[in-house]
Design an enzyme around this catalytic site. Structure first.
Site, PDB file in Angstrom:
ATOM      1  N   LYS A 190     -16.929  48.913  38.081  1.00 53.30           N
ATOM      2  CA  LYS A 190     -16.890  49.358  36.688  1.00 53.30           C
ATOM      3  C   LYS A 190     -16.409  48.218  35.809  1.00 53.30           C
ATOM      4  O   LYS A 190     -15.262  47.788  35.906  1.00 53.30           O
ATOM      5  CB  LYS A 190     -15.953  50.556  36.507  1.00 53.30           C
ATOM      6  CG  LYS A 190     -16.115  51.158  35.106  1.00 53.30           C
ATOM      7  CD  LYS A 190     -14.938  51.973  34.660  1.00 53.30           C
ATOM      8  CE  LYS A 190     -13.810  51.159  34.081  1.00 53.30           C
ATOM      9  NZ  LYS A 190     -14.122  50.509  32.793  1.00 53.30           N
ATOM     10  N   GLY A 241      -6.343  43.872  35.846  1.00 57.48           N
ATOM     11  CA  GLY A 241      -6.072  44.408  34.516  1.00 57.48           C
ATOM     12  C   GLY A 241      -4.575  44.473  34.255  1.00 57.48           C
ATOM     13  O   GLY A 241      -3.816  43.664  34.813  1.00 57.48           O
ATOM     14  N   SER A 242      -4.176  45.412  33.448  1.00 56.35           N
ATOM     15  CA  SER A 242      -2.773  45.451  33.024  1.00 56.35           C
ATOM     16  C   SER A 242      -1.871  45.977  34.145  1.00 56.35           C
ATOM     17  O   SER A 242      -2.304  46.747  35.003  1.00 56.35           O
ATOM     18  CB  SER A 242      -2.639  46.341  31.795  1.00 56.35           C
ATOM     19  OG  SER A 242      -3.046  47.651  32.105  1.00 56.35           O
ATOM     20  N   THR A 243      -0.621  45.568  34.100  1.00 53.58           N
ATOM     21  CA  THR A 243       0.345  46.003  35.105  1.00 53.58           C
ATOM     22  C   THR A 243       0.548  47.515  35.027  1.00 53.58           C
ATOM     23  O   THR A 243       0.693  48.178  36.058  1.00 53.58           O
ATOM     24  CB  THR A 243       1.669  45.228  34.925  1.00 53.58           C
ATOM     25  OG1 THR A 243       1.391  43.843  35.193  1.00 53.58           O
ATOM     26  CG2 THR A 243       2.747  45.696  35.870  1.00 53.58           C
ATOM     27  N   GLY A 246      -2.262  49.063  36.828  1.00 53.56           N
ATOM     28  CA  GLY A 246      -2.106  48.713  38.243  1.00 53.56           C
ATOM     29  C   GLY A 246      -1.095  49.624  38.919  1.00 53.56           C
ATOM     30  O   GLY A 246      -1.300  50.084  40.046  1.00 53.56           O
ATOM     31  N   GLU A 263      -4.638  42.518  40.810  1.00 57.62           N
ATOM     32  CA  GLU A 263      -4.396  41.268  40.077  1.00 57.62           C
ATOM     33  C   GLU A 263      -3.964  41.686  38.683  1.00 57.62           C
ATOM     34  O   GLU A 263      -4.789  42.171  37.904  1.00 57.62           O
ATOM     35  CB  GLU A 263      -5.684  40.439  39.967  1.00 57.62           C
ATOM     36  CG  GLU A 263      -6.232  39.942  41.277  1.00 57.62           C
ATOM     37  CD  GLU A 263      -5.411  38.822  41.877  1.00 57.62           C
ATOM     38  OE1 GLU A 263      -4.526  38.273  41.176  1.00 57.62           O
ATOM     39  OE2 GLU A 263      -5.637  38.514  43.047  1.00 57.62           O
ATOM     40  N   CYS A 297      -4.904  36.090  32.204  1.00 56.95           N
ATOM     41  CA  CYS A 297      -3.730  36.622  32.909  1.00 56.95           C
ATOM     42  C   CYS A 297      -2.785  35.506  33.330  1.00 56.95           C
ATOM     43  O   CYS A 297      -1.581  35.701  33.378  1.00 56.95           O
ATOM     44  CB  CYS A 297      -4.142  37.476  34.096  1.00 56.95           C
ATOM     45  SG  CYS A 297      -5.346  36.683  35.137  1.00 56.95           S
ATOM     46  N   GLU A 392       3.820  40.347  28.018  1.00 54.63           N
ATOM     47  CA  GLU A 392       2.535  39.659  27.940  1.00 54.63           C
ATOM     48  C   GLU A 392       1.914  39.983  26.573  1.00 54.63           C
ATOM     49  O   GLU A 392       1.720  41.153  26.245  1.00 54.63           O
ATOM     50  CB  GLU A 392       1.645  40.194  29.073  1.00 54.63           C
ATOM     51  CG  GLU A 392       0.365  39.452  29.244  1.00 54.63           C
ATOM     52  CD  GLU A 392      -0.454  39.969  30.433  1.00 54.63           C
ATOM     53  OE1 GLU A 392      -0.488  41.188  30.655  1.00 54.63           O
ATOM     54  OE2 GLU A 392      -1.073  39.142  31.112  1.00 54.63           O
TER      55      GLU A 392
HETATM   56  P1  NAI Z   1      -6.513  47.872  31.153  1.00 54.38           P
HETATM   57  O1  NAI Z   1      -5.707  47.527  32.328  1.00 54.38           O
HETATM   58  O2  NAI Z   1      -6.357  49.214  30.557  1.00 54.38           O
HETATM   59  O3  NAI Z   1      -8.076  47.696  31.475  1.00 54.38           O
HETATM   60  C1  NAI Z   1      -8.611  46.988  32.561  1.00 54.38           C
HETATM   61  C2  NAI Z   1      -9.691  47.824  33.224  1.00 54.38           C
HETATM   62  O4  NAI Z   1      -9.121  48.997  33.794  1.00 54.38           O
HETATM   63  C3  NAI Z   1     -10.788  48.326  32.293  1.00 54.38           C
HETATM   64  O5  NAI Z   1     -12.006  48.306  32.994  1.00 54.38           O
HETATM   65  C4  NAI Z   1     -10.364  49.761  32.021  1.00 54.38           C
HETATM   66  O6  NAI Z   1     -11.435  50.587  31.670  1.00 54.38           O
HETATM   67  C5  NAI Z   1      -9.798  50.163  33.341  1.00 54.38           C
HETATM   68  N1  NAI Z   1      -8.818  51.262  33.306  1.00 54.38           N
HETATM   69  C6  NAI Z   1      -8.029  51.652  32.290  1.00 54.38           C
HETATM   70  N2  NAI Z   1      -7.263  52.685  32.675  1.00 54.38           N
HETATM   71  C7  NAI Z   1      -7.554  52.945  33.968  1.00 54.38           C
HETATM   72  C8  NAI Z   1      -7.083  53.886  34.931  1.00 54.38           C
HETATM   73  N3  NAI Z   1      -6.127  54.766  34.638  1.00 54.38           N
HETATM   74  N4  NAI Z   1      -7.610  53.863  36.173  1.00 54.38           N
HETATM   75  C9  NAI Z   1      -8.557  52.953  36.500  1.00 54.38           C
HETATM   76  N5  NAI Z   1      -9.040  52.062  35.627  1.00 54.38           N
HETATM   77  C10 NAI Z   1      -8.550  52.036  34.379  1.00 54.38           C
HETATM   78  O7  NAI Z   1      -6.258  46.787  30.066  1.00 54.38           O
HETATM   79  P2  NAI Z   1      -6.490  46.935  28.489  1.00 54.38           P
HETATM   80  O8  NAI Z   1      -5.968  48.222  27.976  1.00 54.38           O
HETATM   81  O9  NAI Z   1      -7.897  46.654  28.201  1.00 54.38           O
HETATM   82  O10 NAI Z   1      -5.562  45.798  27.921  1.00 54.38           O
HETATM   83  C11 NAI Z   1      -4.200  46.069  27.680  1.00 54.38           C
HETATM   84  C12 NAI Z   1      -3.333  44.934  28.100  1.00 54.38           C
HETATM   85  O11 NAI Z   1      -3.505  44.700  29.483  1.00 54.38           O
HETATM   86  C13 NAI Z   1      -3.669  43.597  27.475  1.00 54.38           C
HETATM   87  O12 NAI Z   1      -3.074  43.453  26.233  1.00 54.38           O
HETATM   88  C14 NAI Z   1      -3.141  42.658  28.489  1.00 54.38           C
HETATM   89  O13 NAI Z   1      -1.778  42.456  28.272  1.00 54.38           O
HETATM   90  C15 NAI Z   1      -3.353  43.343  29.784  1.00 54.38           C
HETATM   91  N6  NAI Z   1      -4.545  42.883  30.514  1.00 54.38           N
HETATM   92  C16 NAI Z   1      -4.385  42.009  31.517  1.00 54.38           C
HETATM   93  C17 NAI Z   1      -5.481  41.520  32.171  1.00 54.38           C
HETATM   94  C18 NAI Z   1      -5.314  40.558  33.272  1.00 54.38           C
HETATM   95  O14 NAI Z   1      -6.286  39.920  33.658  1.00 54.38           O
HETATM   96  N7  NAI Z   1      -4.160  40.414  33.821  1.00 54.38           N
HETATM   97  C19 NAI Z   1      -6.825  41.889  31.814  1.00 54.38           C
HETATM   98  C20 NAI Z   1      -6.906  42.876  30.765  1.00 54.38           C
HETATM   99  C21 NAI Z   1      -5.792  43.323  30.150  1.00 54.38           C
END
Ligand code: NAI
Length: 780
Positions: A190, A241-243, A246, A263, A297, A392
């Protein structure tokens, strides 16, 4: 601007890349997209819009997956998996290679589409994202080719559910899909809701490459769809994605038996020493925090500057910042593009606006009149505890403080709940290589930053998650040992005949910090033999005893710095001392377990000690040849403090199987001994006492596993937990580990032959080490 003005101002003219081909690609598909399931695109359904963040214009309409779509995708992946695995490594290698070639062929279309969808500068998508994605497929085509020869005892996991973020949409897809496919798995992926287009273009490439249907499935949608993928009948979940998310995924998958890699976020330190080439270090920062608008990240987002050069360095940095060009992502002359979405822009804006500490410098550069843009920003003079030093921001905002000594630099760098990457800038190689091992991160870059390659594992420690992507170590997360595991048979302690009377108190104590200790609870329990005879009493450890053991293990940090040679000698010595008392231990094992295999188990336990003594100075790291002017040193470091719930079966060899690899690799351990048969462990305390093991390196608790397991997993000062106890404990441990996202290794209710080869080897050594990749300049 006329030519004369250009000469006078030395301003760059725009050099826009055309969006025509990419827009035509979208238009040819009617501007709306369904999912890619079982080799075909589904009819578009209700969904959401994907917009160009630089202009706000609508790019395409995407479909929000429903449960039925996710189920269909998982079913297709499941059906396809056997055939894909049976194709063999060489067959899979051909397809992965074809994918790499097609990515190369269509690289410009991928790059433009990525920049339109995500807002990143075309220079980056063209020169970094897309080439690195290709490289990942080439590299893993090679891994598929080599799998049967080099990983003969590993098998694919099955179906992998993969959820990726929006900051590197195609690259994260490559990081997830290439290793999974190489090892014979199939996937349901996804993409993030803001950036699904290159994933859908990739689906077309899969068709062109002749990838069998169902091997790659792509479902689009928001976090709710991510949740469905995580909850589906998949064998592995891989998330970037976000902690916060995670942590939720760790909780949601606890006890399910699904393999998990996370990650997550970071707040990576960027350390500049006074002897650094300051101009290079400033240029490095452009790549560290202004690359991809800081939405990285591993971004070097926390600048730590040596006090003597701080003012000079900040002045150079401000001057450089003011020259960064923010603008149309498709313009090849810009440095900084658009923030992915107005929602993310608001998050950045709010975080910075709430800050009152330090001194803020906002680059004087012009911002486009419309679109989702944020100026390069530097905030100096912050305190380590300030929100912006800890949280972050995920935007082009650099925060900074100064340090006086290398020790202070390390302390500041490690003052974070994250541990993804760190950058060290110094012309003194002694200093840089002295600092690198002290940084609690998965990656260290010396005089460079944000370097990545498929050959070098990427991933962090602490709340940055666990698991590595890339390199040989990345394959461990997409394979399992060959063979079918049998379910674990529960073992109950024998019941006694009559009252546990004994005129002399022979209650075996706990072993904490090199001393025998009475349990905090003051309680003990009788241990009966098979015939009902009283064999002794054991102490019942509780949470307080565990805390004492953690303190003792933390105080024994020095063990992690000892040489493999010394650790080998100590393990041999423990083995010798156990051998000297072999008959006594064999008798104890027979009395407890009611069999005649005690002598064999003691022999296996001694052998295990000798095996890990042998490994202690041989489980070396690697030097990766990476395509930059340098090498990546993949160092195998101890994890830290490991808590282990030892198997109930094989009470002595099980204990050794947990203790020996852990301490051989430089960890300190807290062992919770076999619950029904604890006396071999308490007898073993005397062996330890005569074996030169420093206090606190090995701690032994007895009593109820369930009393201890979840506290172990929840304890902030334990770095990893291994759980080989009764089946329900696996879920309890995984759930409690979500607190600080520690590494766990649980049996999921599967039996293991502790006496045989399954009780030792690479799997244990891998669990006992953390790979840190240190990138250093080398060669021309
Ligand atoms: P997010 O962690 O919500 O999104 C990443 C992915 O996870 C997206 O595909 C999203 O649709 C999916 N997702 C969201 N909620 C989920 C759940 N409960 N179960 C499974 N999948 C889920 O990140 P978001 O809201 O887009 O960004 C928020 C903050 O997260 C950013 O400001 C940043 O600080 C951090 N982030 C860190 C990343 C990294 O590579 N370490 C990448 C993206 C965001």
């Amino acid at each position: 601007m006329n030519v004369k003005d250009v000469f006078e101002t030395m301003a760059y003219g725009p050099a826009p890349e055309s969006a025509a081909e990419a827009l035509a690609w979208i238009a040819e598909r009617g501007g709306t997209f369904g999912h890619f399931i079982d080799g075909v695109f589904t009819k578009p359904g209700k969904g959401f819009e994907s917009r160009n963040p630089a202009t706000g214009e609508l790019l395409a309409k995407l479909t929000q997956a429903r449960q039925a779509d996710v189920d269909a995708a998982v079913k297709a992946a499941r059906t396809a998996q056997g055939g894909w695995a049976r194709l063999g490594g060489a067959g899979r290698a051909r397809t992965l290679y074809a994918l790499a070639r097609l990515l190369q062929k269509h690289s410009r279309l991928f790059a433009v589409l990525e920049s339109l969808d995500n807002g990143k500068p075309i220079r980056e998508s063209r020169d970094i994202d897309v080439p690195l994605a290709q490289r990942h497929f080439y590299f893993h085509a090679g891994m598929a080719q080599l799998m049967e020869d080099e990983l003969p005892d590993r098998a694919p996991l099955g179906v992998c559910g993969q959820v990726i973020p929006w900051n590197f949409p195609l690259l994260m897809l490559a990081w997830k899909i290439a290793p999974a496919l190489a090892m014979g798995n199939t996937v349901v992926l996804k993409p993030a809701e803001y950036t699904s287009l290159t994933a859908l273009l990739f689906a077309e490439i899969c068709q062109q490459a002749g990838l069998p249907k169902g091997v790659v499935n792509i479902v689009t949608g928001d976090g709710a769809v991510g949740e469905m993928v995580v909850a589906a009948e998949v064998d592995k979940v891989a998330f970037t994605g976000s902690t916060a998310v995670g942590r939720r995924i760790r909780d949601a998958t606890a006890g399910s038996g699904k393999v998990l890699t996370l990650e997550l976020g970071g707040k990576s330190p960027y350390i500049v020493f006074d002897d650094a080439d300051l101009d290079s270090a400033v240029e490095g920062l452009v790549d560290a925090i202004w690359f991809n608008q800081g939405q990285v990240c591993c971004a070097g987002s926390r600048l730590l500057v040596h006090e003597p050069v701080a003012e000079l360095f900040y002045a150079k940095l401000r001057a450089r910042m003011d020259k960064l060009r923010v603008g149309d992502p498709l313009d090849k002359s810009i440095d900084i593009g658009a923030i992915v979405d107005p929602v993310q822009l608001k998050t950045i804006t709010d975080l910075v606006a709430a800050n009152t500490a330090g001194e803020t410098h906002v680059a004087t550069t012009d911002l486009p009149a419309m679109g989702s843009f944020y100026p390069p920003t530097l905030i100096t003079g912050l305190n380590p505890a300030d929100t912006l030093m800890q949280e972050e921001i995920f935007g082009p905002v650099l925060v900074s403080t100064t340090f006086r000594t290398p020790e202070e630099a390390v302390a500041l760098a490690n003052n974070s709940r994250y541990g993804l990457a760190a950058t060290v800038w110094s012309e003194n190689i002694n200093l840089a290589l002295d600092i690198a091992p002290k940084l609690a991160t998965g990656i260290v870059w010396v005089n460079g930053t944000n370097l990545m390659d498929a050959a070098a594992g990427f991933g962090g420690v602490r709340e940055s998650g666990f698991g590595r992507e890339g390199g040989w170590e990345g394959l461990a997360a997409y394979t399992r040992p060959k063979g079918t595991a049998k379910p674990l048979k529960e073992i109950a302690a024998f019941a006694g005949a009559g009252a546990p009377t004994d005129p002399i108190d022979r209650t075996a104590k706990l072993y904490i910090g090199g001393k025998q200790a009475r349990p905090d609870s003051g309680y003990s329990a009788p241990v009966w033999g098979k015939s009902g005879a009283l064999l002794g009493h054991v102490s019942l450890a509780n949470r307080k005893d565990l805390r004492n053991a953690v303190e003792a293990a933390q105080a024994a940090k020095g063990w992690s710095k000892t040489t493999g040679h010394l650790r080998a000698q100590i393990l041999y010595y423990i083995g010798e001392n156990l051998a000297a008392r072999a008959a006594e231990f064999a008798g104890r094992l027979d009395a407890m377990q009611g069999g005649k295999h005690g002598a064999k188990e003691v022999e296996a336990a001694i052998n295990r000690l000798f095996t890990y003594a042998a490994w202690a100075d041989k489980y070396d790291g690697q030097v990766h040849g990476v395509p930059i002017r340098g090498v990546a040193l993949a160092m195998k470091e101890p994890v830290g403090v490991i808590g282990a719930i030892c198997p109930n079966q094989a009470p002595l060899v099980g204990l050794m199987s947990c203790m020996a690899p852990a301490i051989a690799m430089g960890n300190r351990v807290i062992l919770s001994a076999s619950e029904p048969f604890p006396l071999a462990a308490t007898d073993f305390i005397q062996v330890l006492e005569t074996s030169d093991v420093p206090a606190g390196v090995v701690n032994i608790l007895t009593g109820s596993h369930s009393e201890i397991a979840s506290h172990m997993a929840g304890h902030m000062d334990i770095d990893a937990v291994w759980c080989f106890g009764a089946a329900p404990l696996s879920g309890e441990v995984e759930r409690a580990s979500a607190s600080n996202l520690k590494r766990t290794w649980v049996n999921n209710g599967q039996a293991r032959d502790w006496m045989g080869a399954a009780g030792q080897g690479h799997e244990f050594l891998r669990a006992a080490t953390e790979v840190k990749n240190i990138w250093v300049p080398y060669g021309e």
